[in-house]
Enzyme design. Structure first.
Site, PDB file in Angstrom:
ATOM      1  N   SER A  32       0.872  -1.172   0.000  1.00  0.00           N
ATOM      2  CA  SER A  32       0.000   0.000   0.000  1.00  0.00           C
ATOM      3  C   SER A  32       0.908   1.220   0.000  1.00  0.00           C
ATOM      4  CB  SER A  32      -0.876   0.011   1.257  1.00  0.00           C
ATOM      5  OG  SER A  32      -1.347   1.319   1.477  1.00  0.00           O
ATOM      6  N   HIS A  57      -1.679  -1.843  -4.145  1.00  0.00           N
ATOM      7  CA  HIS A  57      -2.941  -1.552  -3.463  1.00  0.00           C
ATOM      8  C   HIS A  57      -3.011  -0.037  -3.294  1.00  0.00           C
ATOM      9  CE1 HIS A  57      -6.147  -2.330  -0.433  1.00  0.00           C
ATOM     10  NE2 HIS A  57      -5.631  -1.291   0.186  1.00  0.00           N
ATOM     11  N   ASP A  59      -5.058   3.268  -2.100  1.00  0.00           N
ATOM     12  CA  ASP A  59      -6.105   3.660  -1.151  1.00  0.00           C
ATOM     13  C   ASP A  59      -6.733   4.988  -1.533  1.00  0.00           C
ATOM     14  OD1 ASP A  59      -5.992   1.553   0.956  1.00  0.00           O
ATOM     15  OD2 ASP A  59      -3.894   2.199   1.049  1.00  0.00           O
ATOM     16  N   MET A  61      -9.460   7.717  -0.572  1.00  0.00           N
ATOM     17  CA  MET A  61     -10.261   8.168   0.578  1.00  0.00           C
ATOM     18  C   MET A  61     -10.881   9.517   0.254  1.00  0.00           C
ATOM     19  SD  MET A  61      -7.765   7.244   3.750  1.00  0.00           S
ATOM     20  CE  MET A  61      -6.740   5.768   3.762  1.00  0.00           C
ATOM     21  N   HIS A  92      -8.652   0.425  -3.533  1.00  0.00           N
ATOM     22  CA  HIS A  92      -9.412   0.291  -2.286  1.00  0.00           C
ATOM     23  C   HIS A  92     -10.225   1.564  -2.102  1.00  0.00           C
ATOM     24  CE1 HIS A  92      -9.342  -0.395   2.368  1.00  0.00           C
ATOM     25  NE2 HIS A  92     -10.555  -0.424   1.851  1.00  0.00           N
ATOM     26  N   MET A  94     -12.384   3.778  -0.377  1.00  0.00           N
ATOM     27  CA  MET A  94     -12.971   4.187   0.912  1.00  0.00           C
ATOM     28  C   MET A  94     -13.726   5.486   0.693  1.00  0.00           C
ATOM     29  SD  MET A  94      -9.723   3.089   3.239  1.00  0.00           S
ATOM     30  CE  MET A  94      -8.585   3.129   1.862  1.00  0.00           C
ATOM     31  N   MET A 163     -10.899  -6.077   6.525  1.00  0.00           N
ATOM     32  CA  MET A 163     -10.055  -5.024   7.105  1.00  0.00           C
ATOM     33  C   MET A 163      -9.583  -5.451   8.494  1.00  0.00           C
ATOM     34  SD  MET A 163      -9.629  -2.576   4.977  1.00  0.00           S
ATOM     35  CE  MET A 163      -8.757  -1.449   6.093  1.00  0.00           C
ATOM     36  N   ASP A 197      -5.875  -6.249   5.207  1.00  0.00           N
ATOM     37  CA  ASP A 197      -5.322  -4.900   5.039  1.00  0.00           C
ATOM     38  C   ASP A 197      -5.344  -4.171   6.375  1.00  0.00           C
ATOM     39  OD1 ASP A 197      -4.606  -2.356   4.187  1.00  0.00           O
ATOM     40  OD2 ASP A 197      -6.496  -1.965   3.135  1.00  0.00           O
TER      41      ASP A 197
END
Ligand code: DX5
Ligand code: ZN
Length: 250
Positions: A32, A57, A59, A61, A92, A94, A163, A197
C-alpha cells in the site's frame, strides 16, 4: 532403484497437480503506497514492483466515508502512464458513493475496484457495473461488519477484503480478532481470493496466512523497511507455505 525414483517423481508430479487443481488461489503481496513519499508516487510504485510486489494496493479516501483524504482517478491515470500496462491496480475505494467512480476509475486504468459493503445500498448493481466496466470486483468489510453480511455476495466477486484496522490511516495496530472472519470465509469459499489490510507485516503475517488470507496488503512494514524486497519475500513465503499445508491437510 529406477522404479523407486520413477514412483517418487510421479508422486511428486501428482502432488503438484493436486495442489494446482485444488487451490485456485496463490500468495500475492500488494504494497500500500499510502505510507510512501506521496510526492514521488510514480517512482515509489515502480520501486515496489522492482522489489517483487505482485500488485499495488491504492487507497482512495474521500474525507467522508473515512476521516482522511488521499487521491482520485486523475492520479491513477498518471500512475498508469508512469508504470505501464502491467502492474495490477487494486483500488481500495474508501468513499461514500462508490457508484460515482466506477467509470472514471476504469478509464484511468484501474484493474480491480474494491468497494465497501457499508458504502452502498445496492451491492448487486454495483458489482454488475464494475464488471461491465471490465474491472475485477473486490468487496471490503470494516471491522464492525460481520462476515455473514458479505457471504451472500461471495460467489459474485473476485476478492473479499477483511479489514484488520479501521480504514483511514496507515500504521495502525493489527486486529487479531478479525482472523475468525478470514478462517470462516476460507472454509466456506475455498477458492476465493481473500485479502487482509491494516497492520500486516512480518509480526502478524503468520496469523493471516494460517487463517487463509492469500492477498496481503502491507503499507508501513514494506515501505518503511530498509529492505522492502526481503519483507515482500518473507510475507509471500509465509502465505505460500500455509497454502501448501492447507492443501496437504485436505
Ligand atoms: C488503511 C488502508 C491501508 C493502509 C495499510 O485504511 O486501507 O491500505 O495503507 O497500511 P499499514 O500496513 O501501515 O497498516
Ligand atoms: Zn487499503
Amino acid at each position: 532403484m529406477y522404479l523407486t525414483v520413477c514412483r517418487s517423481v510421479s508422486a511428486t508430479a501428482r502432488l503438484h497437480a493436486h495442489i494446482k487443481h485444488s487451490m485456485a488461489y496463490s500468495a500475492k503481496i500488494g504494497p500500500s503506497i499510502l505510507s510512501s513519499d506521496l510526492s514521488c508516487l510514480g517512482s515509489e510504485c515502480v520501486r515496489m514492483m522492482e522489489c517483487g510486489a505482485d500488485y499495488l494496493h491504492l487507497d482512495v479516501m474521500d474525507g467522508h466515508f473515512v476521516p482522511n483524504i488521499t487521491f482520485g482517478h486523475p492520479m491513477v491515470e498518471c500512475l498508469r502512464k508512469s508504470v505501464g500496462q502491467d502492474p495490477f491496480f487494486d483500488m481500495h475505494m474508501m468513499v461514500s458513493r462508490p457508484e460515482q467512480w466506477v467509470k472514471p476509475m476504469a478509464a484511468a486504468g484501474a484493474s480491480q475496484y474494491t468497494f465497501h459493503l457499508e458504502s452502498t445500498t445496492n451491492p448487486g448493481n454495483l458489482i454488475k457495473e464494475i464488471r461491465e466496466s471490465r474491472m475485477k470486483v473486490g468487496l471490503a468489510i470494516k471491522p464492525g461488519t460481520t462476515v455473514e453480511e458479505l457471504a451472500p455476495w461471495a460467489n459474485q466477486i473476485d476478492m473479499a477484503l477483511v479489514m484488520t484496522v479501521e480504514p483511514g490511516f496507515g500504521g495502525q495496530k493489527f486486529m487479531d480478532d478479525m482472523m475468525s472472519k478470514v478462517s470462516w470465509l476460507r472454509s466456506q469459499f475455498p477458492s476465493l481470493d481473500i485479502e487482509v489490510d491494516g497492520g500486516v507485516g512480518p509480526d502478524t503475517i503468520h496469523k493471516c496466512a494460517e487463517a487463509g488470507a492469500n492477498m496481503i496488503v502491507s503499507g508501513s512494514a514494506v515501505i518503511g523497511s530498509d529492505d522492502p524486497r526481503s519483507v515482500i519475500a518473507l510475507l509471500r513465503t509465509a502465505v505460500a507455505e500455509a497454502i501448501q499445508k492447507r492443501s496437504l491437510d485436505r
